[in-house]
Design a protein around this motif. Structure first.
Motif, PDB file in Angstrom:
ATOM      1  N   LYS A 151      13.615  25.766  13.317  1.00 37.32           N
ATOM      2  CA  LYS A 151      13.748  27.159  13.724  1.00 37.32           C
ATOM      3  C   LYS A 151      15.186  27.406  14.156  1.00 37.32           C
ATOM      4  O   LYS A 151      15.822  26.530  14.733  1.00 37.32           O
ATOM      5  CB  LYS A 151      12.796  27.491  14.881  1.00 37.32           C
ATOM      6  N   PRO A 152      15.704  28.600  13.855  1.00 38.40           N
ATOM      7  CA  PRO A 152      17.082  28.889  14.256  1.00 38.40           C
ATOM      8  C   PRO A 152      17.237  28.915  15.763  1.00 38.40           C
ATOM      9  O   PRO A 152      16.362  29.369  16.488  1.00 38.40           O
ATOM     10  CB  PRO A 152      17.350  30.274  13.649  1.00 38.40           C
ATOM     11  N   GLY A 153      18.380  28.377  16.233  1.00 38.15           N
ATOM     12  CA  GLY A 153      18.698  28.473  17.654  1.00 38.15           C
ATOM     13  C   GLY A 153      18.276  27.285  18.477  1.00 38.15           C
ATOM     14  O   GLY A 153      18.136  27.398  19.695  1.00 38.15           O
ATOM     15  N   VAL A 154      18.052  26.112  17.855  1.00 42.19           N
ATOM     16  CA  VAL A 154      17.603  24.949  18.615  1.00 42.19           C
ATOM     17  C   VAL A 154      18.709  24.415  19.515  1.00 42.19           C
ATOM     18  O   VAL A 154      18.496  24.117  20.682  1.00 42.19           O
ATOM     19  CB  VAL A 154      17.097  23.843  17.659  1.00 42.19           C
ATOM     20  N   THR A 155      19.928  24.257  18.970  1.00 35.81           N
ATOM     21  CA  THR A 155      21.043  23.748  19.771  1.00 35.81           C
ATOM     22  C   THR A 155      21.606  24.879  20.621  1.00 35.81           C
ATOM     23  O   THR A 155      22.090  25.856  20.100  1.00 35.81           O
ATOM     24  CB  THR A 155      22.157  23.181  18.862  1.00 35.81           C
ATOM     25  N   ARG A 156      21.584  24.747  21.942  1.00 35.50           N
ATOM     26  CA  ARG A 156      22.002  25.835  22.814  1.00 35.50           C
ATOM     27  C   ARG A 156      23.306  25.566  23.546  1.00 35.50           C
ATOM     28  O   ARG A 156      23.927  26.483  24.039  1.00 35.50           O
ATOM     29  CB  ARG A 156      20.894  26.133  23.848  1.00 35.50           C
ATOM     30  N   GLY A 157      23.755  24.307  23.663  1.00 36.73           N
ATOM     31  CA  GLY A 157      24.957  24.026  24.432  1.00 36.73           C
ATOM     32  C   GLY A 157      25.911  23.118  23.680  1.00 36.73           C
ATOM     33  O   GLY A 157      25.504  22.326  22.849  1.00 36.73           O
ATOM     34  N   ASN A 158      27.210  23.275  23.961  1.00 38.15           N
ATOM     35  CA  ASN A 158      28.204  22.420  23.318  1.00 38.15           C
ATOM     36  C   ASN A 158      28.145  21.007  23.902  1.00 38.15           C
ATOM     37  O   ASN A 158      27.953  20.826  25.096  1.00 38.15           O
ATOM     38  CB  ASN A 158      29.602  22.993  23.523  1.00 38.15           C
ATOM     39  N   GLN A 159      28.336  19.991  23.058  1.00 41.86           N
ATOM     40  CA  GLN A 159      28.319  18.616  23.537  1.00 41.86           C
ATOM     41  C   GLN A 159      29.265  17.766  22.695  1.00 41.86           C
ATOM     42  O   GLN A 159      29.298  17.856  21.476  1.00 41.86           O
ATOM     43  CB  GLN A 159      26.897  18.032  23.485  1.00 41.86           C
ATOM     44  N   TRP A 160      30.068  16.927  23.385  1.00 41.78           N
ATOM     45  CA  TRP A 160      30.982  16.014  22.716  1.00 41.78           C
ATOM     46  C   TRP A 160      30.237  14.746  22.331  1.00 41.78           C
ATOM     47  O   TRP A 160      29.451  14.207  23.099  1.00 41.78           O
ATOM     48  CB  TRP A 160      32.155  15.647  23.625  1.00 41.78           C
ATOM     49  N   ILE A 161      30.520  14.256  21.119  1.00 39.61           N
ATOM     50  CA  ILE A 161      29.902  13.044  20.610  1.00 39.61           C
ATOM     51  C   ILE A 161      31.003  12.145  20.080  1.00 39.61           C
ATOM     52  O   ILE A 161      31.741  12.529  19.166  1.00 39.61           O
ATOM     53  CB  ILE A 161      28.898  13.352  19.480  1.00 39.61           C
ATOM     54  N   LYS A 162      31.146  10.934  20.653  1.00 43.16           N
ATOM     55  CA  LYS A 162      32.177   9.995  20.214  1.00 43.16           C
ATOM     56  C   LYS A 162      31.630   9.122  19.101  1.00 43.16           C
ATOM     57  O   LYS A 162      30.671   8.384  19.287  1.00 43.16           O
ATOM     58  CB  LYS A 162      32.655   9.129  21.378  1.00 43.16           C
ATOM     59  N   LEU A 163      32.255   9.237  17.920  1.00 41.23           N
ATOM     60  CA  LEU A 163      31.806   8.442  16.791  1.00 41.23           C
ATOM     61  C   LEU A 163      32.403   7.041  16.829  1.00 41.23           C
ATOM     62  O   LEU A 163      31.716   6.047  16.642  1.00 41.23           O
ATOM     63  CB  LEU A 163      32.199   9.121  15.479  1.00 41.23           C
ATOM     64  N   ASP A 164      33.710   6.976  17.026  1.00 42.18           N
ATOM     65  CA  ASP A 164      34.422   5.703  17.128  1.00 42.18           C
ATOM     66  C   ASP A 164      35.718   5.981  17.874  1.00 42.18           C
ATOM     67  O   ASP A 164      35.882   7.043  18.473  1.00 42.18           O
ATOM     68  CB  ASP A 164      34.681   5.100  15.735  1.00 42.18           C
ATOM     69  N   LYS A 165      36.647   5.010  17.849  1.00 42.02           N
ATOM     70  CA  LYS A 165      37.882   5.182  18.614  1.00 42.02           C
ATOM     71  C   LYS A 165      38.785   6.266  18.055  1.00 42.02           C
ATOM     72  O   LYS A 165      39.733   6.697  18.726  1.00 42.02           O
ATOM     73  CB  LYS A 165      38.650   3.861  18.663  1.00 42.02           C
ATOM     74  N   ASN A 166      38.500   6.745  16.829  1.00 41.10           N
ATOM     75  CA  ASN A 166      39.385   7.717  16.197  1.00 41.10           C
ATOM     76  C   ASN A 166      38.816   9.127  16.067  1.00 41.10           C
ATOM     77  O   ASN A 166      39.558  10.066  15.793  1.00 41.10           O
ATOM     78  CB  ASN A 166      39.786   7.233  14.793  1.00 41.10           C
ATOM     79  N   VAL A 167      37.513   9.272  16.225  1.00 38.55           N
ATOM     80  CA  VAL A 167      36.899  10.580  15.966  1.00 38.55           C
ATOM     81  C   VAL A 167      35.927  10.975  17.062  1.00 38.55           C
ATOM     82  O   VAL A 167      35.061  10.190  17.446  1.00 38.55           O
ATOM     83  CB  VAL A 167      36.162  10.597  14.605  1.00 38.55           C
ATOM     84  N   GLN A 168      36.094  12.187  17.540  1.00 35.49           N
ATOM     85  CA  GLN A 168      35.125  12.814  18.438  1.00 35.49           C
ATOM     86  C   GLN A 168      34.656  14.115  17.806  1.00 35.49           C
ATOM     87  O   GLN A 168      35.460  14.875  17.264  1.00 35.49           O
ATOM     88  CB  GLN A 168      35.744  13.105  19.810  1.00 35.49           C
ATOM     89  N   LEU A 169      33.363  14.349  17.892  1.00 31.56           N
ATOM     90  CA  LEU A 169      32.787  15.588  17.375  1.00 31.56           C
ATOM     91  C   LEU A 169      32.324  16.465  18.530  1.00 31.56           C
ATOM     92  O   LEU A 169      31.734  15.969  19.494  1.00 31.56           O
ATOM     93  CB  LEU A 169      31.590  15.305  16.470  1.00 31.56           C
ATOM     94  N   LEU A 170      32.591  17.748  18.422  1.00 36.86           N
ATOM     95  CA  LEU A 170      32.065  18.709  19.383  1.00 36.86           C
ATOM     96  C   LEU A 170      30.980  19.516  18.690  1.00 36.86           C
ATOM     97  O   LEU A 170      31.257  20.324  17.803  1.00 36.86           O
ATOM     98  CB  LEU A 170      33.168  19.637  19.894  1.00 36.86           C
ATOM     99  N   ASP A 171      29.743  19.247  19.063  1.00 37.20           N
ATOM    100  CA  ASP A 171      28.616  19.985  18.494  1.00 37.20           C
ATOM    101  C   ASP A 171      28.513  21.340  19.187  1.00 37.20           C
ATOM    102  O   ASP A 171      28.706  21.443  20.401  1.00 37.20           O
ATOM    103  CB  ASP A 171      27.318  19.192  18.677  1.00 37.20           C
ATOM    104  N   THR A 172      28.213  22.374  18.425  1.00 41.26           N
ATOM    105  CA  THR A 172      28.118  23.728  18.978  1.00 41.26           C
ATOM    106  C   THR A 172      26.823  24.381  18.517  1.00 41.26           C
ATOM    107  O   THR A 172      26.279  24.021  17.475  1.00 41.26           O
ATOM    108  CB  THR A 172      29.309  24.592  18.516  1.00 41.26           C
TER     109      THR A 172
END
Length: 295
Positions: A151-172
């Protein structure tokens, strides 16, 4: 029929996204391969105009192969890095890491000239509701990190996710935009489930979709329902035939249009109708052109 969907929480999410943009080097936008134009939030182009841009064509397995190829080539010419993925398939998603590294080479070079040795990249992951953004992140990270749902709208808050030492993702959170300028956009987003199913009559939506199928994918109707559309046959007639074939009939013999509409819509969303795209590169229009069945 004008279709709009912009719940209050999306305005708040947009403000938060704008605040976080300066922290990010790369914008990874997840779109639905079946309607790449409609499933891209047009506000992102202005907000992220100075960022490295990556477009992930998700649900590639559900879309018309030839149209998807043309779309990816078109966006590549416009300066985007593009990649087709199936967010449920980890092998498919692994290629994204390599693409982020490739796209970030100018950033690495710029940092080296400044004497900065770090190769840390911060990427903001964007996408309208229900394009598979959270599923992609979960497959990318390798564990269930972001909430997922159908269903649309499941993710409600931003969160940082560290993949490895070189990449971080900010989920929105998935956000649409306040006004769909083209009628076709509303229909397409409703068909792929990016806006709430409760805001419009499902019968109207599926009637529109059947007109589109008759025009571009009549073979899908034949292969799925055993019905070959006749030249000039109305979509309503085809819907009636499908209802009879699939026993979507009320007591008394009347067609149960709600039931047959749900059946057809589910067949499209699940891929049981085959690989179908709702758009192809070309001129946008709402009346009688190559992109729309609305007449």
């Amino acid at each position: 029929m004008k279709i709009q969907w912009y719940p209050g929480h999306m305005a708040k999410a947009k403000r938060k996204m704008k605040e976080d943009l300066p922290l990010c080097d790369v914008i990874v936008e997840v779109i639905d391969s079946r309607c790449p134009n409609s499933s891209r939030n047009p506000e992102i182009d202005q907000l992220a105009k100075d960022k490295i841009r990556i477009l992930l064509f998700n649900k590639l397995d559900l879309a018309d192969d030839e149209r998807s190829k043309l779309f990816m080539e078109d966006f590549h010419r416009r300066g985007f890095f593009t990649l087709g993925i199936d967010a449920r398939n980890r092998a498919s998603v692994k290629r994204v890491s390599k693409l982020i590294q490739e796209a970030s080479q100018p950033l690495y070079e710029k940092n080296r000239k400044k004497g900065i040795s770090s190769q840390m990249v911060r990427a903001m992951v964007l996408g309208i509701p229900n394009v598979g953004k959270s599923t992609f992140i979960n497959a990318f990270v390798g564990r269930s990190t972001a909430k997922t749902g159908n269903k649309p709208g499941v993710t409600r808050g931003n969160q940082w996710i560290k993949l490895d030492k070189n990449v971080q993702l900010l989920d929105t959170p998935g956000i649409t935009w306040p006004k769909f300028e083209r009628e076709i956009v509303g229909y397409n987003l409703a068909l792929i489930g990016s806006i709430n199913d409760d805001i419009l009559p499902i019968e109207d939506l599926v009637f529109y979709f059947l007109k589109y199928l008759v025009r571009y994918y009549p073979k899908a109707i034949l292969e799925r329902y055993g019905i070959e559309p006749e030249e000039g046959e109305a979509a309503l007639s085809i819907m009636d035939k499908i209802a009879v074939k699939r026993a979507c009939i009320k007591k008394g013999g009347d067609v149960d249009y709600t039931r047959v509409s749900r059946l057809i819509l589910d067949d499209f969303r699940s891929g049981r109708l085959g690989k179908i795209s709702l758009e192809h590169p070309g001129k946008w229009s709402d009346e009688g052109d190559e992109d729309s069945a609305v007449e």
